[in-house]
Design an enzyme around this catalytic site. Structure first.
Site, PDB file in Angstrom:
ATOM      1  N   ASN A   1       0.867  -1.178   0.000  1.00  0.00           N
ATOM      2  CA  ASN A   1       0.000   0.000   0.000  1.00  0.00           C
ATOM      3  C   ASN A   1       0.904   1.229   0.000  1.00  0.00           C
ATOM      4  O   ASN A   1       1.439   1.609   1.032  1.00  0.00           O
ATOM      5  CB  ASN A   1      -0.897  -0.020   1.243  1.00  0.00           C
ATOM      6  CG  ASN A   1      -1.755   1.236   1.343  1.00  0.00           C
ATOM      7  OD1 ASN A   1      -1.871   2.000   0.380  1.00  0.00           O
ATOM      8  ND2 ASN A   1      -2.356   1.448   2.508  1.00  0.00           N
TER       9      ASN A   1
ATOM     10  N   LYS B   1       0.047   4.223  -0.408  1.00  0.00           N
ATOM     11  CA  LYS B   1      -0.669   5.406   0.091  1.00  0.00           C
ATOM     12  C   LYS B   1      -0.411   6.601  -0.846  1.00  0.00           C
ATOM     13  O   LYS B   1      -0.248   6.402  -2.053  1.00  0.00           O
ATOM     14  CB  LYS B   1      -0.250   5.724   1.532  1.00  0.00           C
ATOM     15  CG  LYS B   1      -0.274   4.492   2.436  1.00  0.00           C
ATOM     16  CD  LYS B   1      -0.180   4.821   3.894  1.00  0.00           C
ATOM     17  CE  LYS B   1      -0.065   3.533   4.678  1.00  0.00           C
ATOM     18  NZ  LYS B   1      -0.200   3.733   6.121  1.00  0.00           N
TER      19      LYS B   1
ATOM     20  N   HIS C   1      -9.633   1.064   4.403  1.00  0.00           N
ATOM     21  CA  HIS C   1      -8.391   1.316   5.139  1.00  0.00           C
ATOM     22  C   HIS C   1      -8.707   2.283   6.291  1.00  0.00           C
ATOM     23  O   HIS C   1      -9.536   3.186   6.129  1.00  0.00           O
ATOM     24  CB  HIS C   1      -7.332   1.907   4.202  1.00  0.00           C
ATOM     25  CG  HIS C   1      -5.971   1.947   4.837  1.00  0.00           C
ATOM     26  ND1 HIS C   1      -5.611   2.922   5.731  1.00  0.00           N
ATOM     27  CD2 HIS C   1      -4.921   1.102   4.754  1.00  0.00           C
ATOM     28  CE1 HIS C   1      -4.374   2.678   6.154  1.00  0.00           C
ATOM     29  NE2 HIS C   1      -3.937   1.580   5.579  1.00  0.00           N
TER      30      HIS C   1
ATOM     31  N   GLU D   1      -7.244   4.777   7.395  1.00  0.00           N
ATOM     32  CA  GLU D   1      -7.059   6.197   7.064  1.00  0.00           C
ATOM     33  C   GLU D   1      -8.293   6.736   6.335  1.00  0.00           C
ATOM     34  O   GLU D   1      -8.688   7.888   6.530  1.00  0.00           O
ATOM     35  CB  GLU D   1      -5.778   6.386   6.235  1.00  0.00           C
ATOM     36  CG  GLU D   1      -4.530   6.177   7.092  1.00  0.00           C
ATOM     37  CD  GLU D   1      -3.328   5.621   6.352  1.00  0.00           C
ATOM     38  OE1 GLU D   1      -3.279   5.684   5.114  1.00  0.00           O
ATOM     39  OE2 GLU D   1      -2.417   5.104   7.040  1.00  0.00           O
TER      40      GLU D   1
ATOM     41  N   GLU E   1      -5.802  -4.965  10.331  1.00  0.00           N
ATOM     42  CA  GLU E   1      -4.800  -3.936  10.595  1.00  0.00           C
ATOM     43  C   GLU E   1      -5.134  -3.194  11.881  1.00  0.00           C
ATOM     44  O   GLU E   1      -5.919  -2.233  11.862  1.00  0.00           O
ATOM     45  CB  GLU E   1      -4.762  -2.934   9.441  1.00  0.00           C
ATOM     46  CG  GLU E   1      -4.451  -3.551   8.101  1.00  0.00           C
ATOM     47  CD  GLU E   1      -3.832  -2.548   7.159  1.00  0.00           C
ATOM     48  OE1 GLU E   1      -2.720  -2.792   6.698  1.00  0.00           O
ATOM     49  OE2 GLU E   1      -4.446  -1.486   6.917  1.00  0.00           O
TER      50      GLU E   1
ATOM     51  N   GLY F   1       1.939   2.269  10.796  1.00  0.00           N
ATOM     52  CA  GLY F   1       2.870   3.386  10.670  1.00  0.00           C
ATOM     53  C   GLY F   1       3.524   3.791  11.973  1.00  0.00           C
ATOM     54  O   GLY F   1       4.153   4.847  12.058  1.00  0.00           O
TER      55      GLY F   1
ATOM     56  N   SER G   1       3.033  -2.176  10.418  1.00  0.00           N
ATOM     57  CA  SER G   1       4.482  -2.174  10.631  1.00  0.00           C
ATOM     58  C   SER G   1       5.162  -3.499  10.278  1.00  0.00           C
ATOM     59  O   SER G   1       6.121  -3.913  10.940  1.00  0.00           O
ATOM     60  CB  SER G   1       4.809  -1.758  12.065  1.00  0.00           C
ATOM     61  OG  SER G   1       4.318  -0.460  12.316  1.00  0.00           O
TER      62      SER G   1
HETATM   63  C1  PEP Z   1      -1.065   0.151   5.993  1.00  0.00           C
HETATM   64  O1  PEP Z   1      -1.239   1.338   5.832  1.00  0.00           O
HETATM   65  O2  PEP Z   1      -1.817  -0.646   5.454  1.00  0.00           O
HETATM   66  C2  PEP Z   1       0.056  -0.269   6.840  1.00  0.00           C
HETATM   67  C3  PEP Z   1       0.012  -1.462   7.353  1.00  0.00           C
HETATM   68  O3  PEP Z   1       1.077   0.642   7.048  1.00  0.00           O
HETATM   69  P1  PEP Z   1       2.506   0.335   7.733  1.00  0.00           P
HETATM   70  O4  PEP Z   1       3.013  -0.958   7.146  1.00  0.00           O
HETATM   71  O5  PEP Z   1       3.347   1.494   7.387  1.00  0.00           O
HETATM   72  O6  PEP Z   1       2.254   0.189   9.207  1.00  0.00           O
END
Ligand code: PEP
Length: 254
Positions: free
Chosen positions: A10, A12, A98, A100, A170, A176, A216
């Site tokens: 992803n 983003k 997601h 976000e 998630e 993040g 992460s």
């Molecule tokens: C994501 O945005 O789907 C995600 C898991 O981000 P990160 O790997 O940076 O934590």
């Protein structure tokens, strides 16, 4: 039957066109010997979908995803992108829900149910994201919170439709933040989600649904997390922007 295992990137809202091109070139340079049940899905920003599609052309097991689509078929919705547009350019996956998008763009479980429906009607596989915020985890009510997200956005589907869905768990506190859920925490939630699906659709259907972990994931921790029974790969933000790191994540698929 072996469940599909997926390493999903992803990106983003990151990278310029030239940087996107470089990253795709670097990623596709290293020969990843994907097994038939393994896929790599690259969720790139809308303006780069065509570029990414062109680059993965002929690479077995590599697919391109959008990071969102709109609820409506077409029309006067300035700035939105339809599932029909995605289908017409050969896009196979779309990330929906997601955290976000839920937080900054107010996407509710009900709106996401509509997006799931329109994506499926154009044969695009939704990668449906769910996951609890920190305060819910601290209260210990994450299992019912996440089950509710599934119920409200997915449980209107027929079993046949559900079989086309990919789920990404998630936990918001791990996105993040560099704070990964432990492999135990991931497995526990994934098993809970699979049981939730099994209770509604039966075990046979539930056993077919890939459930990805996100939060992460890095080259260094992917193998441990992916090794768990109910973890079928990952949805990766930050580390998917570094070719070597994401390459390691691809190689960690089981
Ligand atoms: C994501 O945005 O789907 C995600 C898991 O981000 P990160 O790997 O940076 O934590």
């Amino acid at each position: 039957m072996m469940r599909q295992q997926i390493a999903a990137a992803n990106w983003k809202m990151n990278l310029t066109y030239a940087q996107a091109e470089d990253l795709l070139n670097d990623l596709l340079l290293s020969p990843h010997a994907l097994k038939p049940h393994q896929s790599v899905v690259l969720a790139v920003p809308f303006p780069y979908l065509s570029l990414a599609k062109h680059k993965v052309d002929g690479k077995a097991g590599f697919f391109v995803a959008a990071q969102n689509c709109y609820t409506k078929k077409s029309g006067a919705y300035t700035g939105e992108t339809s599932a029909e547009m995605l289908q017409s350019m050969g896009i196979e996956y779309v990330i929906l829900g997601h955290s976000e998008r839920r937080e900054y763009f107010n996407e509710s479980n009900a709106v996401l149910a509509e997006k799931i429906n329109i994506a499926l009607s154009y044969n695009i596989t939704p990668i449906f994201c769910c996951g609890e915020p920190l305060q819910i985890r601290e209260a210990g009510t994450q299992n019912s919170y996440v089950a509710e997200q599934l119920k409200e956005s997915l449980f209107h589907l027929s079993a046949e439709q559900l079989e086309k869905i990919v789920i990404a768990y998630e936990p918001i506190w791990a996105i993040g933040t560099g704070k990964t859920a432990t492999a135990d925490q991931a497995q526990e939630m994934h098993a809970h989600l699979r049981t939730t699906l099994a209770n509604h659709y039966g075990k046979e259907v539930a056993d077919m649904i890939p459930i990805l972990y996100g939060g992460s994931v890095k080259g260094s921790n992917a193998k441990d997390i992916f090794s768990r029974t109910d973890v079928d790969g990952g949805l990766v933000g930050g580390a998917s922007l570094i070719a070597a790191d994401f390459g390691q994540i691809i190689d960690a698929l089981k």
